[in-house]
Design a protein around this motif. Sequence first.
Motif, short mmCIF file in Angstrom:
data_model
loop_
_atom_site.label_atom_id
_atom_site.label_comp_id
_atom_site.label_asym_id
_atom_site.label_seq_id
_atom_site.Cartn_x
_atom_site.Cartn_y
_atom_site.Cartn_z
N SER A 270 0.66 -1.19 0.25
CA SER A 270 0.13 0.20 -0.13
C SER A 270 0.89 1.33 0.06
O SER A 270 0.39 2.24 0.00
CB SER A 270 -0.88 0.01 1.22
N HIS A 271 2.33 1.07 0.06
CA HIS A 271 2.93 2.09 -0.06
C HIS A 271 4.05 1.92 -0.89
O HIS A 271 4.41 0.81 -1.37
CB HIS A 271 3.73 2.49 1.52
N GLU A 272 4.76 3.17 -1.32
CA GLU A 272 6.26 3.11 -2.18
C GLU A 272 7.34 2.15 -1.26
O GLU A 272 7.38 2.43 0.02
CB GLU A 272 6.59 4.03 -2.63
N GLN B 58 10.43 2.77 -0.48
CA GLN B 58 11.48 3.63 -0.25
C GLN B 58 12.01 3.59 1.20
O GLN B 58 11.42 3.51 2.07
CB GLN B 58 10.90 5.29 -0.77
N ARG C 106 11.75 -0.37 4.42
CA ARG C 106 10.69 -0.95 3.24
C ARG C 106 11.19 -1.73 2.41
O ARG C 106 10.71 -2.89 1.91
CB ARG C 106 10.07 0.38 2.34
#
Length: 98
Positions: free
Chosen positions: A78-80, A82, A86
């Motif tokens: 749901s997120h990049e 980076q 992550r």
Amino acid sequence: VDFNIVAIPEALAVNQLDGIFTEMQKYGFKVSRLIINNVIKMADSAFLREKMSQQQAYLETIYNKYRNLLITELPMFSHEIQGLDRIKEVAEVLFNKQ
């Protein structure tokens, strides 16, 4: 040297896999793993349910056609991706399930 092919579970990408494997073999490169990126694992909206349903047919094709390879599904996050935290999250999926 270890080659990993990354694809997404969509028509164009799946249809191009045979050509990619043919080219790799032509030059003597052995592919040891196929990574399927952006696989929807949880569908909490009509949009995601539809996309997940579409992906299932392509995932079945991939598993049937390339059963001789290690296949790893990398979920859609749901997120990049980076930053180190992550990247570690992705690394856990890629390397801890072998």
